[in-house]
Structures are given as C-alpha cells and as structure tokens.
Scaffold this motif. Structure first.
Motif, PDB file in Angstrom:
ATOM      1  N   VAL A 184     -33.983 107.347 -91.409  1.00 49.11           N
ATOM      2  CA  VAL A 184     -34.424 106.474 -90.326  1.00 49.11           C
ATOM      3  C   VAL A 184     -33.197 105.775 -89.763  1.00 49.11           C
ATOM      4  CG1 VAL A 184     -35.825 104.473 -89.677  1.00 49.11           C
ATOM      5  CG2 VAL A 184     -36.692 106.119 -91.358  1.00 49.11           C
ATOM      6  N   ALA A 185     -33.032 105.855 -88.450  1.00 48.71           N
ATOM      7  CA  ALA A 185     -31.909 105.214 -87.769  1.00 48.71           C
ATOM      8  C   ALA A 185     -32.436 104.189 -86.769  1.00 48.71           C
ATOM      9  CB  ALA A 185     -31.062 106.264 -87.054  1.00 48.71           C
ATOM     10  N   PHE A 186     -31.573 103.302 -86.343  1.00 48.74           N
ATOM     11  CA  PHE A 186     -31.972 102.253 -85.405  1.00 48.74           C
ATOM     12  C   PHE A 186     -31.043 102.244 -84.194  1.00 48.74           C
ATOM     13  CE2 PHE A 186     -33.608 100.945 -89.470  1.00 48.74           C
ATOM     14  CZ  PHE A 186     -34.839 100.387 -89.172  1.00 48.74           C
ATOM     15  N   LYS A 187     -31.627 101.872 -83.055  1.00 51.08           N
ATOM     16  CA  LYS A 187     -30.833 101.675 -81.845  1.00 51.08           C
ATOM     17  C   LYS A 187     -31.418 100.491 -81.085  1.00 51.08           C
ATOM     18  CE  LYS A 187     -33.227 104.604 -78.476  1.00 51.08           C
ATOM     19  NZ  LYS A 187     -33.547 103.486 -77.556  1.00 51.08           N
ATOM     20  N   GLU A 188     -30.630  99.914 -80.231  1.00 46.92           N
ATOM     21  CA  GLU A 188     -31.093  98.784 -79.431  1.00 46.92           C
ATOM     22  C   GLU A 188     -32.067  99.280 -78.367  1.00 46.92           C
ATOM     23  OE1 GLU A 188     -31.325  94.762 -78.590  1.00 46.92           O
ATOM     24  OE2 GLU A 188     -30.140  95.728 -80.173  1.00 46.92           O
ATOM     25  N   ALA A 189     -33.199  98.598 -78.226  1.00 43.55           N
ATOM     26  CA  ALA A 189     -34.189  98.978 -77.218  1.00 43.55           C
ATOM     27  C   ALA A 189     -33.623  98.746 -75.824  1.00 43.55           C
ATOM     28  CB  ALA A 189     -35.466  98.174 -77.404  1.00 43.55           C
ATOM     29  N   ASP A 190     -33.871  99.703 -74.912  1.00 35.37           N
ATOM     30  CA  ASP A 190     -33.442  99.505 -73.539  1.00 35.37           C
ATOM     31  C   ASP A 190     -34.508  98.718 -72.777  1.00 35.37           C
ATOM     32  OD1 ASP A 190     -35.472 101.312 -72.764  1.00 35.37           O
ATOM     33  OD2 ASP A 190     -34.092 103.014 -72.774  1.00 35.37           O
ATOM     34  N   GLU A 191     -34.260  98.489 -71.506  1.00 33.73           N
ATOM     35  CA  GLU A 191     -35.171  97.659 -70.705  1.00 33.73           C
ATOM     36  C   GLU A 191     -36.562  98.259 -70.634  1.00 33.73           C
ATOM     37  OE1 GLU A 191     -35.483  95.784 -66.159  1.00 33.73           O
ATOM     38  OE2 GLU A 191     -33.673  96.820 -66.824  1.00 33.73           O
ATOM     39  N   CYS A 192     -36.651  99.566 -70.450  1.00 35.78           N
ATOM     40  CA  CYS A 192     -37.955 100.231 -70.364  1.00 35.78           C
ATOM     41  C   CYS A 192     -38.701 100.130 -71.689  1.00 35.78           C
ATOM     42  CB  CYS A 192     -37.775 101.695 -69.966  1.00 35.78           C
ATOM     43  SG  CYS A 192     -37.215 101.935 -68.268  1.00 35.78           S
ATOM     44  N   GLU A 193     -38.021 100.352 -72.784  1.00 34.27           N
ATOM     45  CA  GLU A 193     -38.662 100.295 -74.095  1.00 34.27           C
ATOM     46  C   GLU A 193     -39.155  98.889 -74.410  1.00 34.27           C
ATOM     47  OE1 GLU A 193     -36.133 103.915 -76.225  1.00 34.27           O
ATOM     48  OE2 GLU A 193     -35.338 101.876 -76.163  1.00 34.27           O
ATOM     49  N   ARG A 194     -38.394  97.888 -73.988  1.00 33.79           N
ATOM     50  CA  ARG A 194     -38.855  96.511 -74.201  1.00 33.79           C
ATOM     51  C   ARG A 194     -40.097  96.221 -73.374  1.00 33.79           C
ATOM     52  NH1 ARG A 194     -33.207  95.535 -74.239  1.00 33.79           N
ATOM     53  NH2 ARG A 194     -33.237  94.972 -72.017  1.00 33.79           N
ATOM     54  N   ALA A 195     -40.161  96.762 -72.158  1.00 26.96           N
ATOM     55  CA  ALA A 195     -41.325  96.548 -71.294  1.00 26.96           C
ATOM     56  C   ALA A 195     -42.564  97.249 -71.839  1.00 26.96           C
ATOM     57  CB  ALA A 195     -41.027  97.032 -69.877  1.00 26.96           C
ATOM     58  N   GLU A 196     -42.367  98.365 -72.553  1.00 32.21           N
ATOM     59  CA  GLU A 196     -43.488  99.148 -73.064  1.00 32.21           C
ATOM     60  C   GLU A 196     -43.986  98.660 -74.420  1.00 32.21           C
ATOM     61  OE1 GLU A 196     -42.004 103.111 -73.191  1.00 32.21           O
ATOM     62  OE2 GLU A 196     -41.820 103.300 -71.019  1.00 32.21           O
ATOM     63  N   ALA A 197     -43.235  97.812 -75.077  1.00 33.24           N
ATOM     64  CA  ALA A 197     -43.570  97.388 -76.438  1.00 33.24           C
ATOM     65  C   ALA A 197     -44.868  96.592 -76.468  1.00 33.24           C
ATOM     66  CB  ALA A 197     -42.438  96.562 -77.015  1.00 33.24           C
TER      67      ALA A 197
END
Length: 336
Positions: free
Chosen positions: A280-293
């Motif tokens: 399992v890896a992690f990355k910073e959420a982009d603007e679209c991913e934050r809006a969809e959360a």
C-alpha cells in the motif's frame, strides 16, 4: 470472454441464487432491471438469467441501460429469456407491462458527483418518478428501489457532493409518497459499500480502484489515511440481499444490505494488497480527489431487518476480495 463463462464467477452466481429467500416469487414474471450494466445491476441480471436457464423459475428479464451496445457487450446477444431496452432512467418507458422493476440505475461513483451533479440528482429523483409511474399504470407491479447507505447519514445539502445522498433521500421519500397516495407496491434497499470484480471501467470508487490495482499486481495507492469506517459487502451478498428484500420484504420498508463486517478504508486496502501480495502506497490528494471525497467518517449499515426475512451473508470481506481479484484477472487475460 463473458463473465458467465468464468468458472468462479458462475459459481458465485449459483451461490447467490441459492441464498435468495423465496426465489419462487419471480416465477413467470417480466423483470425489468434498470442500471443493468453497472456493478450491482449486471450481477443481478446474471443471477436472474441463471435462475431461469437452470429451470429454477420461468420468466423474462429486460435489461435496461443507456446504450444497447453496452448491454450487448456485457451480456451477449438477446435471447428468448433476455431482452434489451435502451433507455435512460429519467426517460424510462419500457414498452411492456412489467411485473417487477428493480431500479439500480444512476451514477454511483465520485467522478460523476463532481462532473455531472445535475444528472446524478435527476437520475434518482426523476428516474424514480418514471419508475413509480410505470408501476402505477401496471397494477400488481412491484418496485425495488436500490438506494444507498449514504441516505441514512446527515447531509449538508449546500454542497455539490450532496447531489448523491440528497438525491437518494428524495427518491426514498418519493417512493413512500407513491405508496401512500397511489398504493404502488415498493420496497427500498440501502446497500453498503459494495465491491466485485465486475465493476465498469469508468468506476473510480476506492474499492474498484483497489481491486483493479490488485488484479494487475500493482501497489494499492491511497490519497488519504483511510480512517473512515465502512460496512463492505461482496456483490454476491448484496444481490442475494436485494432479491430477498424484493421477494419477501414489506411494502414501504427500508432494508439495509450489508455483511456482518466493518473495517476502515485502509484495512480494506490492506486486504486487497494481501490478496495480490503487493503493498500500500500513499500520495497527496489532488484538487479533484479532494472534491470527490466523502465527508462521512463512519457509515455502518444495519442488516438486522434483512436477516429477519431469513437472509444471511455468505462472503467474508477477504473471500470477496479474493474472488474479485481472480475474476478480474481472468477477464483481463481473456482479452485479445
């Protein structure tokens, strides 16, 4: 290769049908399945076709979707038992007198909530209106509205992301209103977070993306710590629960559809990684991913009422993930 040609998928369909209480309810009926090309709708359609072809019941299945070509790609050619109806749910007009309507249509993935919130909202509200009007014109027709566990949660309606849960809430109220005013026969089901290997390519829900990565032996990539707690259910348990609610449920009642397990999103990701022997890896959420959360921190769907109908879940989360990954891999390997 079609899904029903895969031995494991077929075995899951067989097990699902065997777990439906009062399967005889569907005998001799014209069954319309809206959203037939989606995760839940396609598996449910396969189960109904299997039950008919296996001689367990008689009947006709009408798979409803926005594009006939997509239905044909998913199920193959129409037969004497399977028919296609090309229609958006907001313009649903089946051209037949259905005995059963299963409304599993609509947009259930986060990208749609951000890009097409109007269509997401209307697919539930306007769509249910068309479905209930069809049932109203056909006395004896029974409706199953496939809602969502999000409908049970408190929602700030002044956000675009609310198009989905608010639409589901309004559609449930509309179902109850048709029952009260026009005596339409309908039941409501609220599935929890449902997963399977038969998700569509455009599905960007976390469960679909985790299973896609696992099936390709890639690390699971998360864009948050995944602390949100959810009820999860393999599509087999979801569909047997839905069909049990439809066959045995009381008019106007709401049935939660879930397994007996809850876990965090991170734990679900870990289980997918374990099934694929990856990480399992992690990355910073982009603007679209934050809006969809989803803003919902905890969503546990109670299945007590469904169990009261004699139903029980058969798949653990681990078993469901294992089957999802195997089925996805088999379908990918069969592609030319």
């Amino acid at each position: 290769m079609k899904y029903m040609e895969d031995a494991l998928y077929l075995a899951d369909v067989r097990e699902t049908v065997g777990n439906v209480k009062n399967i005889d309810y569907f005998a001799g009926k014209k069954i319309c399945v809206l959203g037939a090309s989606g995760l839940i709708g396609s598996f449910l359609t396969d189960c109904m076709i299997y039950a008919i072809e296996a001689g367990m019941i008689s009947g006709q299945v009408y798979a409803v979707g926005r594009k006939r070509e997509r239905l044909a790609e998913r199920f193959g050619e129409e037969t004497g038992r399977l028919h296609f109806i090309e229609s958006d749910v907001t313009a649903f007009a089946p051209g037949i007198a259905p005995d059963v309507i299963i409304d599993a249509a609509g947009f259930g993935h986060p990208r749609a909530f951000r890009e097409s919130p109007v269509e997401v909202l209307l697919s539930n509200v306007t769509g249910v209106s068309r479905v209930m009007e069809t049932a109203r014109r056909n006395p004896g027709c029974r409706v199953l509205y496939v809602s969502s566990g999000e409908a049970q949660e408190e929602t700030d309606h002044l956000t675009v992301r609310a198009c989905y849960p608010v639409g589901k809430k309004a559609a449930e109220t509309l179902c109850l209103s048709y029952i009260q005013e026009y005596r339409v026969d309908a039941v409501i089901a609220r599935p929890c977070h449902t997963f399977g290997g038969n998700f569509t390519e455009g599905d960007n829900r976390a469960t679909a993306q985790f299973i896609a990565a696992a099936s390709e032996s890639r690390d699971i990539v998360m864009n948050s710590p995944g602390r949100q707690v959810r009820s999860f259910a393999y599509v087999s348990d979801c569909v047997s629960g839905l069909l049990t609610a439809l066959a045995c449920g009381k008019t106007g009642e709401v049935y939660g559809v879930s397994s007996d397990e809850t876990c965090s999103v991170r734990q679900f990701a870990d289980k997918c990684a374990q099934a694929a022997k990856t990480g399992v890896a992690f990355k910073e959420a982009d603007e679209c991913e934050r809006a969809e959360a989803s803003p919902i921190k905890g969503q546990v769907v109670d299945n007590a009422d469904l169990k009261g109908l004699g139903w029980k879940p058969l798949f653990s989360v681990e078993r469901g993930i294992g089957h999802s990954v195997q089925i996805r891999r088999a379908m990918q390997e069969a592609q030319p």
